[in-house]
Design an enzyme around this catalytic site. Sequence first.
Site, short mmCIF file in Angstrom:
data_model
loop_
_atom_site.label_atom_id
_atom_site.label_comp_id
_atom_site.label_asym_id
_atom_site.label_seq_id
_atom_site.Cartn_x
_atom_site.Cartn_y
_atom_site.Cartn_z
N HIS A 1 0.81 -1.22 0.00
CA HIS A 1 0.00 0.00 0.00
C HIS A 1 0.84 1.27 0.00
CE1 HIS A 1 -3.59 -2.35 0.43
NE2 HIS A 1 -2.97 -3.05 1.36
N HIS B 1 9.14 8.42 5.87
CA HIS B 1 9.42 7.47 4.80
C HIS B 1 10.19 8.18 3.69
CE1 HIS B 1 5.61 9.41 3.56
NE2 HIS B 1 6.20 9.38 2.38
N HIS C 1 11.23 8.53 -0.67
CA HIS C 1 10.95 8.31 -2.10
C HIS C 1 12.30 8.35 -2.81
CE1 HIS C 1 6.56 9.06 -1.66
NE2 HIS C 1 6.97 9.82 -0.66
N HIS D 1 10.03 12.34 3.83
CA HIS D 1 8.77 12.92 4.29
C HIS D 1 8.49 12.52 5.73
CE1 HIS D 1 7.11 13.18 -0.09
NE2 HIS D 1 7.91 14.19 0.21
N THR E 1 1.21 12.70 -1.73
CA THR E 1 1.72 12.37 -3.06
C THR E 1 1.40 10.92 -3.44
OG1 THR E 1 3.88 11.67 -2.22
CG2 THR E 1 3.61 14.01 -2.79
ZN LIG Z 1 5.89 10.58 0.82
#
Ligand SMILES: [Zn+2]
Length: 282
Positions: A89, A119, A121, A144, A223
């Site tokens: 997810h 987390h 990206h 983030h 996002t």
């Molecule tokens: Zn993020």
Amino acid sequence: MCTRITRLVFVKSSRSIFNGLIRKAHNWGYRQGIVPEEWHTVFPLCNAKFQSPIDIKTSDVAYDSSLEKFNLEELEKTRDVDMVLCTNHGRSIQVNLQGHDIKVTGGSLPGTYKVEQFHFHWGPNNNVGSEHTYDGKQVTAELHIVMHLDKYSNAGEALKNENGLAVLGYLIDVGSHNKNYDEITDKVKNVQKQDDILPLQSFKLSSLLPSSKCYYRYLGSMTTPPCAPVIWTMFTENIYLSENQLQEFRNLGNTDMDLIHNCRSPRPLDGRIVTSNCNNSS
Ligand SMILES: [Zn+2]
């Protein structure tokens, strides 16, 4: 975010039955299942105005002297936390801080926010990976820190409410080895399966962050689906990690294609004006 959001895709014709089955199996993703261009078919907000990320054109940023400094004192506390791989997810590496009662105030946010998780990206090489871009330049990764208004019990509940979510974001670029990230980057390889949980030792969130207090502020969205509203703070100073450290994230792509490239491309500005608490944005 590792929020549990499952929605079935309705199959409209027999011709699309096969696609429909694939989509059900994979849910949303970046290159598998429901790709970013189609997120809105299941999560309508992803096609709404005022989405994130955005390109921040620094010459268009408006200085706002009323923007306050953040109080990030509670990020100084050392604590043991868990790192988890959210492949189904969230499609990212996430460190959960729920239950640690880390509060963030200031920053002209409309209340006290609790940190729930952070987390990353990233992308397949040094030139791809960040979600936000500054002056059109994409860098290699992005951090983030997801927070929710403290009157809600978690981000999933908060995202349904006005001002419920706020994110602190930092661009990550290639530099020298950053020992403050060793606890994470040395262990990323040990979270290979969905929802694998790995304890991190004596972890201090503030040690991951650069010192500059200058930030950009704008109103945008998550996002990732369901693309709910978010108050964004993107700090102007980048984090630096070594090539080897960044490779640890990319190696996760060996087991899941969506972990080679888990960044959404910049969305239209839709007339928004980005503000900053620093006059020269430095
Ligand atoms: Zn993020």
